[in-house]
Motif scaffolding. Structure first.
Motif, PDB file in Angstrom:
ATOM      1  N   GLN A 160       0.912  -1.113  -0.008  1.00 12.59           N
ATOM      2  CA  GLN A 160      -0.030   0.120   0.143  1.00 12.59           C
ATOM      3  C   GLN A 160       0.952   1.371   0.083  1.00 12.59           C
ATOM      4  O   GLN A 160       0.275   2.463  -0.382  1.00 12.59           O
ATOM      5  CB  GLN A 160      -1.150   0.109   0.977  1.00 12.59           C
ATOM      6  N   GLN A 161       2.081   1.175   0.421  1.00 12.00           N
ATOM      7  CA  GLN A 161       2.832   2.343   0.452  1.00 12.00           C
ATOM      8  C   GLN A 161       3.779   2.530  -0.908  1.00 12.00           C
ATOM      9  O   GLN A 161       4.550   3.542  -1.011  1.00 12.00           O
ATOM     10  CB  GLN A 161       4.093   2.125   1.690  1.00 12.00           C
ATOM     11  N   ILE A 208       1.837   0.621  -6.917  1.00 13.73           N
ATOM     12  CA  ILE A 208       0.852  -0.299  -6.803  1.00 13.73           C
ATOM     13  C   ILE A 208      -0.414   0.165  -6.483  1.00 13.73           C
ATOM     14  O   ILE A 208      -0.924   0.821  -5.665  1.00 13.73           O
ATOM     15  CB  ILE A 208       1.223  -1.362  -5.641  1.00 13.73           C
ATOM     16  N   GLU A 209      -1.763  -0.250  -7.284  1.00 16.23           N
ATOM     17  CA  GLU A 209      -2.971   0.286  -7.382  1.00 16.23           C
ATOM     18  C   GLU A 209      -3.882  -0.354  -6.553  1.00 16.23           C
ATOM     19  O   GLU A 209      -4.853   0.077  -5.816  1.00 16.23           O
ATOM     20  CB  GLU A 209      -3.523   0.398  -8.808  1.00 16.23           C
ATOM     21  N   GLY A 257     -13.295  -9.329 -15.331  1.00 14.61           N
ATOM     22  CA  GLY A 257     -13.259  -8.269 -16.429  1.00 14.61           C
ATOM     23  C   GLY A 257     -12.242  -7.176 -15.774  1.00 14.61           C
ATOM     24  O   GLY A 257     -12.011  -5.991 -16.365  1.00 14.61           O
ATOM     25  N   ILE A 258     -11.291  -7.639 -14.658  1.00 13.40           N
ATOM     26  CA  ILE A 258     -10.263  -6.976 -14.309  1.00 13.40           C
ATOM     27  C   ILE A 258      -8.748  -6.892 -15.057  1.00 13.40           C
ATOM     28  O   ILE A 258      -8.466  -8.296 -14.958  1.00 13.40           O
ATOM     29  CB  ILE A 258     -10.258  -6.995 -12.713  1.00 13.40           C
ATOM     30  N   GLU A 259      -8.402  -6.055 -15.415  1.00 15.25           N
ATOM     31  CA  GLU A 259      -7.009  -6.254 -16.304  1.00 15.25           C
ATOM     32  C   GLU A 259      -5.977  -5.368 -15.491  1.00 15.25           C
ATOM     33  O   GLU A 259      -6.169  -4.422 -15.191  1.00 15.25           O
ATOM     34  CB  GLU A 259      -7.147  -5.812 -17.830  1.00 15.25           C
ATOM     35  N   PHE A 260      -4.917  -5.851 -15.845  1.00 16.56           N
ATOM     36  CA  PHE A 260      -3.522  -5.069 -15.126  1.00 16.56           C
ATOM     37  C   PHE A 260      -2.585  -5.633 -15.876  1.00 16.56           C
ATOM     38  O   PHE A 260      -2.279  -6.585 -16.598  1.00 16.56           O
ATOM     39  CB  PHE A 260      -3.368  -5.417 -13.770  1.00 16.56           C
ATOM     40  N   ASP A 261      -1.333  -4.711 -15.820  1.00 17.46           N
ATOM     41  CA  ASP A 261      -0.263  -4.831 -16.529  1.00 17.46           C
ATOM     42  C   ASP A 261       1.091  -5.621 -15.824  1.00 17.46           C
ATOM     43  O   ASP A 261       1.785  -6.364 -16.463  1.00 17.46           O
ATOM     44  CB  ASP A 261       0.531  -3.515 -17.037  1.00 17.46           C
ATOM     45  N   VAL A 262       1.014  -5.501 -14.436  1.00 20.20           N
ATOM     46  CA  VAL A 262       2.382  -5.950 -13.857  1.00 20.20           C
ATOM     47  C   VAL A 262       1.829  -6.614 -12.678  1.00 20.20           C
ATOM     48  O   VAL A 262       1.009  -6.033 -11.905  1.00 20.20           O
ATOM     49  CB  VAL A 262       3.505  -4.622 -13.467  1.00 20.20           C
TER      50      VAL A 262
END
Length: 227
Positions: free
Chosen positions: A38-39, A43-44, A95-100
């Motif tokens: 979280q810090q 990072i989302e 339906g959740i996409e992310f890159d890393v």
């Protein structure tokens, strides 16, 4: 670039029962991983994959979202890689996409925000996977041996080229501080070293990996010495 962090924590642990929620400095082990994630500005979102209701409850209390892990992916024989694939597939179905993809195991509670950020930064166009390592205290060229059932022993790497330990290649222990890659790599490959792997060196005092009671005591000692 959308970066998600994941903590994979099974309920069963033979080496140290209930270790993922044991308190270290008043905070459950898994809470340390969630809080560090979280810090990190990049990072989302933080997800915890677990089969344990107790771990899930603690994770939610610390602000993570929970992915229910099937029991067949939480046994002693289940591979971590398969759990990684499952978590990505669950999010894809939603339906959740992310890159890393960033994995921050609960067993390394002494990592820093800077350690995690360094691993994220190390994932470039030429790299498939980033792992963390720390300098090894022993060398397979000199003081690590294999033994037969009769006790006959020989050095792991039997190479007479080197006569001084100072001359051998530097060797490192892998740590569980962080793993960084792309979701597509996990879905299309079968192991960490199936592609191009880069490592980030972590100081030993932040690289403790808790597997049993001895490791936990070592982590407590280092934690108490932190500024």
């Amino acid at each position: 670039m959308k970066v998600f962090a994941f903590v994979f924590a099974r309920g069963g642990s033979k080496g140290l029962p209930g270790k993922n929620i044991l308190p270290l400095g008043g905070v459950p082990l898994i809470g340390h991983s969630i809080s560090i994630a979280q810090q990190v500005d990049a990072i989302e979102q933080v997800y915890v994959s677990t089969d344990s209701e107790d771990i899930a409850a603690v994770s939610v209390a610390y602000g993570a979202k929970v992915i229910a892990r099937p029991s067949d992916l939480a046994s002693d024989n289940a591979s971590e890689w398969a759990a990684w694939q499952h978590a990505i597939q669950v999010l894809t179905e939603q339906g959740i996409e992310f890159d890393v993809f960033v994995s921050l195991p609960a067993t390394s509670p002494l990592r820093s925000v800077e350690d995690v950020q360094a691993c994220i930064d190390a994932l470039d166009d030429k790299t498939d996977m980033v792992v963390t390592v720390t300098p090894a205290s022993r060398s397979p060229y000199f003081n690590m041996v294999v033994r037969s059932e009769e006790g006959m022993s020989k050095v792991v790497i039997d190479n007479t080229t080197f006569v001084r330990r100072q001359d051998v290649p530097d060797v490192y222990d892998m740590t569980t501080v962080a793993y960084v890659t792309r979701p597509t790599y996990i879905l299309n490959k079968s192991s960490l070293f199936s592609g191009v792997v880069r490592s980030v060196v972590i100081p030993k005092e932040r690289a403790v990996d808790i597997d049993d009671a001895y490791d936990f005591r070592v982590a407590e000692a280092f934690f108490q010495c932190r500024d």
